[in-house]
Write an enzyme that holds these catalytic residues in place. Structure first.
Site, short mmCIF file in Angstrom:
data_model
loop_
_atom_site.label_atom_id
_atom_site.label_comp_id
_atom_site.label_asym_id
_atom_site.label_seq_id
_atom_site.Cartn_x
_atom_site.Cartn_y
_atom_site.Cartn_z
N LYS A 102 0.83 -1.21 0.00
CA LYS A 102 0.00 0.00 0.00
C LYS A 102 0.87 1.26 0.00
O LYS A 102 0.53 2.25 -0.65
CB LYS A 102 -0.97 0.00 1.18
CG LYS A 102 -2.10 -1.01 1.00
CD LYS A 102 -3.24 -0.80 1.97
CE LYS A 102 -4.39 -1.75 1.60
NZ LYS A 102 -5.55 -1.66 2.44
N LYS A 149 -4.63 -9.57 -5.85
CA LYS A 149 -5.82 -9.80 -5.01
C LYS A 149 -6.94 -8.83 -5.41
O LYS A 149 -6.67 -7.66 -5.68
CB LYS A 149 -5.43 -9.53 -3.55
CG LYS A 149 -6.51 -9.78 -2.55
CD LYS A 149 -6.10 -9.28 -1.17
CE LYS A 149 -6.32 -7.79 -1.01
NZ LYS A 149 -7.32 -7.39 -0.02
N LYS A 207 -10.92 -3.45 -3.07
CA LYS A 207 -11.87 -2.34 -3.23
C LYS A 207 -11.21 -1.14 -3.89
O LYS A 207 -11.82 -0.43 -4.67
CB LYS A 207 -12.34 -1.85 -1.86
CG LYS A 207 -13.28 -2.73 -1.15
CD LYS A 207 -13.72 -2.02 0.12
CE LYS A 207 -13.65 -2.95 1.31
NZ LYS A 207 -12.37 -2.88 2.03
N1 AQP Z 1 -9.68 -10.67 -2.58
C1 AQP Z 1 -10.09 -11.14 -1.41
N2 AQP Z 1 -10.34 -12.46 -1.27
C2 AQP Z 1 -10.79 -12.97 -0.08
N3 AQP Z 1 -10.98 -12.18 1.02
C3 AQP Z 1 -10.73 -10.87 0.92
N4 AQP Z 1 -10.82 -9.86 1.79
C4 AQP Z 1 -10.45 -8.71 1.19
N5 AQP Z 1 -10.11 -8.94 -0.08
C5 AQP Z 1 -10.28 -10.28 -0.29
C6 AQP Z 1 -11.27 -10.01 3.17
O1 AQP Z 1 -12.34 -9.11 3.39
C7 AQP Z 1 -12.29 -8.63 4.72
C8 AQP Z 1 -12.38 -7.14 4.72
O2 AQP Z 1 -11.24 -6.58 4.09
P1 AQP Z 1 -10.84 -5.09 4.44
O3 AQP Z 1 -11.88 -4.17 3.99
O4 AQP Z 1 -10.56 -4.99 5.88
O5 AQP Z 1 -9.50 -4.77 3.76
P2 AQP Z 1 -8.62 -5.45 2.71
O6 AQP Z 1 -8.29 -6.85 3.12
O7 AQP Z 1 -7.46 -4.55 2.47
O8 AQP Z 1 -9.63 -5.49 1.49
P3 AQP Z 1 -9.64 -4.69 0.18
O9 AQP Z 1 -10.90 -5.01 -0.51
O10 AQP Z 1 -8.37 -4.96 -0.56
O11 AQP Z 1 -9.73 -3.18 0.64
P4 AQP Z 1 -8.81 -1.94 0.31
O12 AQP Z 1 -8.63 -1.92 -1.17
O13 AQP Z 1 -9.57 -0.77 0.82
O14 AQP Z 1 -7.53 -2.17 1.06
C9 AQP Z 1 -11.00 -9.16 5.33
O15 AQP Z 1 -11.30 -10.29 6.13
C10 AQP Z 1 -10.19 -9.57 4.14
O16 AQP Z 1 -9.30 -10.62 4.43
#
Ligand code: AQP
Length: 326
Positions: free
Chosen positions: A112, A193, A196
């Site tokens: 990040k 991965k 969002k």
């Molecule tokens: N691609 C994924 N596959 C499976 N699980 C996922 N999670 C996130 N992406 C995947 C799981 O969703 C929960 C919430 O995630 P988060 O919002 O706390 O942050 P993150 O893991 O950083 O998810 P994002 O979507 O990638 O968000 P941004 O882009 O804002 O950083 C967690 O349990 C995570 O494991």
């Protein structure tokens, strides 16, 4: 007494099928067996700049999606991180026992930070805040996607370090990963991965995408140049679509799609995703029809969980010799 579960999602964008399959789906499945607390982690979201108006709307949208995805607010507490000051306060206490070297090693931080012009101290401290979220409720089980495994390990290390310095204070939390869907990859690039915050309209399937959009995204998903599914040699794009399909529709099996032409497979996977999202979207529309409903749920969640948070914080402060009013 039931064991306690804690997990959270950042309201940092549109929730996608990865968030659902990696986290929300298992939350809904296990909630009746535990005392469950599910959190909208808005303090985590602001470690990277968020438009304030959008963030404020996303907090309620995320809470509505929790319920639409099957979290029962009668059974589980749904809370907003910033509404309970104990999260930030405990994070400070834990920051003071966490070596900076541990944080510098976090792969999510490195990934990040690379994308930011200015890296906030909050982004480095992110896993300590996450440890505080979990330890504040003495949760013993944390259902997350695979990307959070390293942060969970750090949470255990931090708890252990605190306990060994100041005496047994925190319960050791265990990671709970789903058997299928622990790591969903981007449709446009199956080596990354699904996220969002990733740019590109074809990257993620949002939980609120209309059927036509879901179909279009899956049809356009990146695959390899083979004509049909070969379970031994398929590339990461097809493997990812298959994982999404299997997780959305338990009647699908790997054997049943072997030899299927990619076009037909994509059609089948799109049907599975659309069918899985339909009741979630219907429930979401019902919930959001009453604007006061979500605030009521969040107020109730806070009332139920605040005493646990206050109790842990008092115990941790006392253990460290900090001032606690008698
Ligand atoms: N691609 C994924 N596959 C499976 N699980 C996922 N999670 C996130 N992406 C995947 C799981 O969703 C929960 C919430 O995630 P988060 O919002 O706390 O942050 P993150 O893991 O950083 O998810 P994002 O979507 O990638 O968000 P941004 O882009 O804002 O950083 C967690 O349990 C995570 O494991």
């Amino acid at each position: 007494m039931k064991a306690r579960v804690f997990s959270g999602v950042q309201p940092s964008g549109q929730l996608h099928i990865g968030n659902y399959l990696g986290a929300l789906k298992s939350w809904a499945e296990i909630q009746s067996r535990y005392e469950s607390i599910f959190c909208i982690v808005d303090l985590h979201a602001v470690t990277i700049y968020q438009n304030p108006e959008e963030l404020s709307a996303k907090i309620r949208e995320t809470a509505a999606l929790f319920i639409a995805a099957g979290i029962d607010p009668q059974q589980s507490s749904i809370i907003v991180q910033s509404s309970i000051s104990g999260h930030a306060e405990l994070a400070w206490l834990l920051t003071c026992v966490t070596p900076v070297g541990w944080l510098n090693r976090m792969t999510q931080y490195k990934a990040k930070a690379e994308k930011q012009e200015t890296v906030s101290d909050g982004l480095l401290q992110y896993p300590v805040l996450m440890a505080a979220d979990i330890l504040l409720y003495q949760a013993s089980i944390v259902p997350v996607g695979e990307d959070q495994s390293q942060h969970l390990e750090l949470a255990r290390d931090v708890a252990q370090r605190f306990n060994s310095l100041y005496g047994e204070t925190f319960v050791m939390p265990a990671t709970h990963l789903p058997t299928v869907g622990a790591r969903i990859m981007g449709l446009d690039d199956p080596t990354q991965k699904m996220s969002k915050s990733a740019p590109g309209a074809g990257h993620a399937i949002s939980l609120l995408d209309e059927p036509k959009i879901v179909q279009k995204k899956i049809v356009r998903a990146t695959t390899d140049s083979q004509p049909e599914v070969n379970l031994e040699t398929m590339g990461p794009g097809i493997a990812n679509l298959l994982t999404i399909g299997l997780a959305c529709d338990p009647s699908l099996t790997r054997e049943s799609v072997a030899g299927m032409r990619y076009g037909d497979l994509k059609k089948r996977i799109a049907e599975a995703v659309i069918a899985r999202l339909a009741p979630i979207q219907q429930r979401y529309r019902e919930i959001t029809a009453d604007p006061s409903y979500i605030d009521g749920v969040l107020r109730e969640g806070k009332a139920r969980t605040s005493p646990i948070a206050e109790d842990t914080l008092r115990t941790a402060k006392r253990a460290m010799g900090l001032y606690v009013l008698r």
